[in-house]
Design an enzyme around this catalytic site. Structure first.
Site, PDB file in Angstrom:
ATOM      1  N   SER A 109       9.166  -3.355   8.198  1.00  0.00           N
ATOM      2  CA  SER A 109       7.541  -4.214   8.543  1.00  0.00           C
ATOM      3  C   SER A 109       8.501  -5.676   9.145  1.00  0.00           C
ATOM      4  O   SER A 109       8.970  -6.245   7.607  1.00  0.00           O
ATOM      5  CB  SER A 109       6.840  -4.185   8.230  1.00  0.00           C
ATOM      6  OG  SER A 109       7.563  -3.840   6.717  1.00  0.00           O
ATOM      7  N   GLN A 134      10.623  -3.791   3.651  1.00  0.00           N
ATOM      8  CA  GLN A 134      10.984  -2.174   2.750  1.00  0.00           C
ATOM      9  C   GLN A 134      11.679  -1.385   4.048  1.00  0.00           C
ATOM     10  O   GLN A 134      12.286  -1.572   5.219  1.00  0.00           O
ATOM     11  CB  GLN A 134       9.842  -1.813   2.658  1.00  0.00           C
ATOM     12  CG  GLN A 134       8.456  -1.114   3.804  1.00  0.00           C
ATOM     13  CD  GLN A 134       7.905  -0.395   3.102  1.00  0.00           C
ATOM     14  OE1 GLN A 134       7.494  -0.280   2.029  1.00  0.00           O
ATOM     15  NE2 GLN A 134       6.890  -0.396   4.385  1.00  0.00           N
ATOM     16  N   GLY A 135      13.388  -0.874   3.845  1.00  0.00           N
ATOM     17  CA  GLY A 135      14.075  -0.059   4.205  1.00  0.00           C
ATOM     18  C   GLY A 135      14.136   1.612   3.367  1.00  0.00           C
ATOM     19  O   GLY A 135      14.264   1.740   3.582  1.00  0.00           O
ATOM     20  N   TYR A 136      12.459   2.017   4.297  1.00  0.00           N
ATOM     21  CA  TYR A 136      12.704   3.405   4.258  1.00  0.00           C
ATOM     22  C   TYR A 136      12.721   4.365   4.954  1.00  0.00           C
ATOM     23  O   TYR A 136      14.136   4.808   5.088  1.00  0.00           O
ATOM     24  CB  TYR A 136      11.503   4.052   3.758  1.00  0.00           C
ATOM     25  CG  TYR A 136      10.870   3.467   2.015  1.00  0.00           C
ATOM     26  CD1 TYR A 136      11.866   2.716   1.857  1.00  0.00           C
ATOM     27  CD2 TYR A 136       8.871   3.724   2.343  1.00  0.00           C
ATOM     28  CE1 TYR A 136      10.522   1.383   0.866  1.00  0.00           C
ATOM     29  CE2 TYR A 136       8.852   2.853   1.372  1.00  0.00           C
ATOM     30  CZ  TYR A 136       9.625   1.966  -0.030  1.00  0.00           C
ATOM     31  OH  TYR A 136       9.676   1.129  -0.852  1.00  0.00           O
ATOM     32  N   SER A 137      12.263   4.687   5.670  1.00  0.00           N
ATOM     33  CA  SER A 137      12.490   5.649   7.419  1.00  0.00           C
ATOM     34  C   SER A 137      13.323   5.360   7.985  1.00  0.00           C
ATOM     35  O   SER A 137      14.009   4.443   8.405  1.00  0.00           O
ATOM     36  CB  SER A 137      10.781   5.390   7.914  1.00  0.00           C
ATOM     37  OG  SER A 137       9.601   5.654   7.543  1.00  0.00           O
ATOM     38  N   GLU A 194      -0.858  14.724   8.367  1.00  0.00           N
ATOM     39  CA  GLU A 194      -0.324  16.735   7.854  1.00  0.00           C
ATOM     40  C   GLU A 194      -0.018  16.515   6.290  1.00  0.00           C
ATOM     41  O   GLU A 194      -0.025  17.323   5.839  1.00  0.00           O
ATOM     42  CB  GLU A 194       0.276  16.779   8.754  1.00  0.00           C
ATOM     43  CG  GLU A 194      -0.205  17.086  10.497  1.00  0.00           C
ATOM     44  CD  GLU A 194      -0.290  15.494  10.861  1.00  0.00           C
ATOM     45  OE1 GLU A 194       0.104  15.211  11.353  1.00  0.00           O
ATOM     46  OE2 GLU A 194      -1.450  15.776  12.063  1.00  0.00           O
ATOM     47  N   GLU A 219       1.747   3.019  -2.194  1.00  0.00           N
ATOM     48  CA  GLU A 219       1.155   1.940  -0.681  1.00  0.00           C
ATOM     49  C   GLU A 219       0.487   3.688   0.186  1.00  0.00           C
ATOM     50  O   GLU A 219      -0.593   3.355   0.476  1.00  0.00           O
ATOM     51  CB  GLU A 219       2.940   3.242   0.076  1.00  0.00           C
ATOM     52  CG  GLU A 219       2.733   2.299   1.416  1.00  0.00           C
ATOM     53  CD  GLU A 219       3.629   2.791   3.271  1.00  0.00           C
ATOM     54  OE1 GLU A 219       4.217   3.372   1.796  1.00  0.00           O
ATOM     55  OE2 GLU A 219       3.731   2.099   3.701  1.00  0.00           O
TER      56      GLU A 219
END
Lengths: 370, 400, 400, 370
Positions: free
Chosen positions: B166, B131-134, B385, B249
């Site tokens: 990941s 996965q490529g999110y952040s 948070e 997730e």
């Protein structure tokens, strides 16, 4: 004694900060670690440090020391703690040197301390036998043998054990618990370095009839050990204070720099309040460490209590600082590349070294009689 | 119900006949988990055969349609399959982000052509996804991502970088959130793209973590050309998919039985046993009162957490939704797991301080590494948070 | 220095000659504190004589100018006076908000006429003052206060109400923050007025607290006419004075030796002694590990707090300012005092649960009441939340 | 057993909520308190409550009970806890009634429980002798006397002691610790009501040779007592859960209503995060209390552990809820006029009743064998 630095101490701090930032930056620590340096410290830089006289700070001028005190030793240790500098200062000066200064006879003091002050001899205090800090447990035996002794037993978590020239070992003889000098090359002595999570030096030491000399009176080791461990805990707390302050300062900077949701994350009130509470803890840790350092110098009868107060505080606050630091750095904080995680690792090891918060709160209660 | 019982009997018979003996034993090493992929390796012939048989049957993704590699089982049937596999201790034949994360998205938002192109290879374990999110600048504020996909005819030209991809260095394809419209407001200019990592211009570099592990990468895109047909959903409408994925997730991470929490899943000696051993203490109350109280607190917290999970499951059964309370589970569990991992180190005394070397037992070293890894629990998948923000807003209805 | 030693000798001689024997013994009841006022009562002749002698000498407010009722002592001399009084255990002859709060403000911002009118009666204990800041709708956000002072020629017409006016029902005058200009921005339309509580339209109603005590009032103003000459400072410039007063109050509340913290000041058996007694435990470690750890934590926190106070004092001596760190002291001490008060109840077991009646010892009942009162520590004088805001902004420099 | 309410239980909850809000609002509790009511509870409303069958919820239909369980008793107690209702339900049904149901012989059960179910008899369990909860300590003596016993000793903090018709007293006879029935009017019995901070009923009971009957087998009292106290702790936790939920809900409303600095204070992130954490605690408390209540009904062997888990949790969370509530209400929260402080006071007393968090964590560890 004032709880703020004197002008001389401020001067020492400024010099120390410059020297440490120049010679022992975090980068240098990383290099040692990544190179899997067999010494685990930098002999050349240690020599330079000794040239500044730091290894002799608390020792008598008669032995080549500076005749200063723990207040000054603390100043230097705090600066070293800021950059996670791996040096033998704690083990050689506070623990080993402290034991020699307190227990040794004049000949021993002259011989050993002079070499310590000159940076020529490294010491290690081998006292711990249990996995959990419990200095009262001494199963290692010392058997008298032709004016000297032979020691048998196992010591764990001996700080700087594998680089020390001389080990100071606690052991039980007929006369009770004593401290004994064992040469690093002695027969029957095995020293195995352990690779700890903070990449500092510690070792497991096995003695199988290793030849040893009594350090001073072999009947007085138990008492001396207690005093040495208190002084050591206070010195370590000073080093930890440096790490506490640095991890707080670095996180504060990050809070002011990192943008998310179109704002600096330090503008979020929930983080502000946590930073404010954390700041209080840092300040309280500083106060008690300074007070404890000065108590060693004035020799009051509250040293033991203050040692427990300082070590309990710095243990809890350092771990909290490492944890808050990593959490507030977020994903970046989880990477090895970012330094903040190194403080978390050091906090963990320093916490368990010479007794954690739980141990020292328990001891404080005992000292207070409840 | 009678049908279901027939299905159960058939399933058990098939599993007994087809699941190799070896695949019914507990896993021993990390390699025993099969993640699939072009370069997949099997730790044993049995592992290969097991995967082949299960995927042929459509049971690696039992609820997916048959033309997507699944067996079109109903949820009830899939549950029976799971129960029977557990009853026989059958190993999961295939784990993957393709199954867990991408598949549901393609099934919901993909075209028929996309489903038939991308899903069967996932089901057969032929393509491994990451996965490529952040991004370095887009963590909690994921929607501020900058990785750019500029439209050029039938292609997008992708430039930028992704963080926390990941196992990207072991993966074949990546599903990515990219900025397709830099002029739109930040949530409205994002698209969801599938990119082949063999394409020129894609490069994945492992990130070393504080625990020494490197299961995540930094992935760079340099003028990578991606066909428009690899976009899932509408252009600029990727944020809807992203939110769904994030919610998904969180659910995974808050389920201790799921893959999310290694801390919760791994079975070892209890904290009290480890403490007793390292303290060298005889029977009776542990002599370290502080440690004893810490253990009791963590165990009681776990008990209460488990009861809450059970209550939530019972509620779902009784027809009451779960919704944003997921954030509560994610928040509480990650904080609890951190404390538990801390304690797992603490009960070992100085044996919990090891980094490497023979002077430490394997268990001890694993505890230390896991303690460091556990710090990510309250960061990954939405920080604690962020979870508190979500609870305050969506559950408690506190004003902005 | 020689002068100071002469002053010390003279002071001691005077105190020995003039302080009645009775006034050198520890106070026994609340009435032994003399707060002054029109309706003041003396618990003994000695108390009256002691106040008369001290105020005649100007030593109730030693640093104030002589024409304001003081003795114009230097700070060094005032300190010597304090030391000598302590050495002889002389009681403080007069406590009052006039001395602690209003006096410094009038001295800094008042006209000469105002100083001569208002200060001497304070110094002699003839007029008792209370403060009027908060309102039901203006707590943490004090500047949003609504109590209105409309200008009408040489007078203001005051309407509104004040909350938390301490001991207003026993006081003669009140110093108030009022809104003199409702059109200005909220900080710019506030004035500082002195109001005689005997004036028509002023009414004070005691507020009962959760502890059962009623030392605070709600004070109502209904068309109260106040001469403009009773305004301290410029019109609409009262917020400057308010900030000064709040800072001053925080300092008072963060000094355990000061009047702010009854919890810290009152001397009793130690927590451990009380616990041992109520547990019926012999010497050695207390058998209740939880209680023992709580006591150690609180005592260690107190030790660290005291060290910090000392460090701050040493810093001040060395010429380093204190500044907004005051908020740190206020924050930490009030939270610590709450925990301490909680523990003082906890160590008594069920004897700590009493509200009234002979079945409980006086000490036990006092502990319960004090526990409830202590909850105000983190609210009054700026809540802990406000202190954290101040620290974040002013000390740590975190952005808005 | 499911951890959500069944339809029947939901119906019971709705009925209970309506009845309690109508008949036992906080206002009613204040009136009792301010009137210094000598009974400390409202006999008329208690009778109405008993007409609904609540006093017989967990008892066998043979004795006039409803034949339901703790799951249902918990539903009712939670609603009563929400409004701080002062009723004898806990003392009479869970503690006293529980002891009779577990220890009594058939005659005793028939006589006493029938009257309890009918609302005609109030009970109190007099077991505590120490200031800190320590149920193993039994110094009160029971001396056999012509087929009956005479009891001598002092019991503290006896819930509802001064209004009970029958006291169930633990005492040591030759056969060990037993439970004994003492009539409220018995000679040699002194009952002194104590005025506690939560304005509920408790008493100090002094026995000077007071005549008593053994409740069932006088040798089995110790075992029964442990079970009864566990059930009592679980029932009390259910009542506390009501107070926890109510103080949370009320504070949440206040956060949404109160303006400061031109905004609702509930919009401040620092308070949001505290509310979120508090919410988690409330939910966890609810889960463990529900599980513990059901465990009593299914009679599993984990009741003791779950009792300690539930009581430890509800003790800590209720006190936290009272404290957070008062703090977030600010000055208003310090006034007697505002209800939130009443929850803080009840939290304190409920915490120490039947063992606080520290006690139950210690006990849980013991039960788990460490």
């Amino acid at each position: 004694m004032s709880l703020v630095l004197t002008e001389e101490q401020e001067l020492l701090r400024d010099t120390a900060r410059d020297f440490v930032q120049e010679n022992f930056p975090v980068k240098a620590f990383r290099e040692l670690r990544d190179a899997r340096d067999p010494d685990g410290f930098d002999r050349k830089r240690w020599a330079e440090l000794c040239e500044l006289g730091w290894a002799g700070i608390p020792f008598d001028e008669a032995y080549g020391g500076a005749g200063l005190g723990y207040a000054e030793l603390g100043v230097v240790l705090e600066e070293l703690g800021r950059t996670l500098a791996a040096t033998p200062l704690l083990a050689t000066v506070a623990l080993g040197g402290g034991a020699v200064a307190l227990a040794g006879n004049e000949t021993q003091k002259k011989e050993i301390l002079s070499e310590v002050c000159a940076g020529k001899r490294l010491l290690a205090l081998a006292f711990q036998e249990t996995l959990h800090f419990s200095p009262g447990v001494v199963e290692t035996t010392a058997v008298a043998d032709a004016g000297a002794f032979r020691l048998t037993g196992t010591k764990r978590f001996v700080l700087d054990g594998h680089i020390a020239h001389t080990l100071i070992v606690s052991a039980k003889s007929e006369k009770g618990v004593g401290l004994f000098l064992v040469d690093a090359g002695a027969e029957g002595l095995t020293i195995e370095r352990t690779n700890n999570v903070d990449s500092r030096n510690a070792a497991t030491v096995t003695l199988a009839g290793a030849p040893a000399q009594a350090l001073g009176d072999p009947a007085r080791g138990g008492q001396v050990l207690e005093v040495v461990l208190d002084q050591g805990a206070i010195a370590l707390s000073a080093e930890m204070l440096g790490g506490i302050q640095e991890s707080f300062d670095r996180t504060l900077i990050y809070l002011k720099e990192r943008d998310q949701f179109g704002a600096k994350i330090g503008s979020f009130q929930a983080l502000k309040h946590r930073a404010a509470d954390w700041f209080c803890e840092v300040e309280l840790a500083r106060s008690i460490v300074l007070q404890a350092l000065r108590a060693v110098d004035t020799g009051g009868d509250d040293v033991a209590k203050l040692a427990s107060a300082a070590k309990a505080r710095s243990s809890d606050v350092y771990l909290h600082s490492g944890e808050e630091g990593v959490q507030l750095f977020g994903g970046i904080g989880m990477t090895d590349e970012e330094d903040i995680g190194l403080y978390l690792k050091r906090a963990r090891v320093a916490e368990l070294t010479l007794g954690d918060g739980g141990y020292h709160r328990d001891r404080y209660a005992t000292l207070e009689g409840y | 119900m009678a049908d279901l019982e027939t299905f159960r009997a058939d399933t058990r018979a098939w599993l007994e006949a087809n699941c190799p003996e070896e695949m019914r034993k507990p896993m021993k090493a990390a390699g025993d988990v099969q993640w699939g992929g072009r370069n997949r390796e099997f730790s044993s012939d049995e592992q290969r055969i097991w995967l082949e048989r299960m995927s042929e049957k459509g049971w690696t993704v039992p609820t997916w349609p048959e033309d997507c590699g699944g067996a079109a089982l109903s949820n009830a049937e899939a549950k029976v399959l799971k129960q029977e596999m557990r009853a026989l201790n059958c190993r999961t034949p295939l784990m993957s982000f393709g199954i867990m994360m991408l598949g549901p998205v393609v099934l919901e938002y993909g075209t028929e052509a996309q489903k038939r192109e991308f899903l069967p290879p996932i089901a057969r374990g032929e393509i491994r996804w990451c996965q490529g999110y952040s991004e370095p600048g887009a963590g909690s504020d994921l929607a501020s991502l900058q990785c750019r996909a500029a439209r050029d005819g039938d292609e997008y030209v992708v430039n930028g970088q992704k963080f926390w991809t990941s196992e990207a260095h072991l993966s074949d394809w990546i599903f990515c959130l990219v900025r397709s419209n830099p002029k739109a407001s930040k949530h409205d200019g994002i698209s969801f793209l599938l990119i082949d990592m063999d394409d020129p211009g894609v490069e994945a570099t492992p990130i070393e973590l504080i625990s020494g592990a490197s299961m995540f990468c930094q992935t760079f895109f340099d003028d990578v050309r991606v066909p428009v047909s690899n976009r899932i959903g509408d252009e600029d409408a990727g944020w809807t998919i992203a939110k769904k994925l994030l919610q998904h997730e969180r659910e995974m991470l808050s389920d201790p039985a799921g893959g999310g929490s290694p801390t919760g899943a791994r079975k070892r000696g209890t904290l009290a046993d480890d403490a007793r051993k390292s303290l060298g203490a005889a029977e009776g109350p542990l002599p370290d009162a502080d440690l004893r109280d810490r253990i009791a607190r963590v165990e009681l917290d776990q008990l209460c957490y488990n009861a809450t999970l059970r209550r939530s499951a019972d509620g779902a059964k009784a027809g009451r939704g779960v919704g944003p309370e997921t954030s509560m589970f994610k928040l509480y569990l990650s904080e609890l797991n951190k404390r538990k991992s801390d304690l797992r180190v603490r009960v070992r005394g100085v044996n919990g301080l090891g980094w490497s070397g023979d002077s430490f037992a394997r268990d001890d070293l694993a505890a230390t590494r896991e303690w460091l890894n556990s710090k990510a629990e309250s960061i990954a998948g939405g920080t604690s948070e962020i979870q508190r923000n979500i609870i305050a807003k969506r559950v408690l209805g506190l004003p902005d």
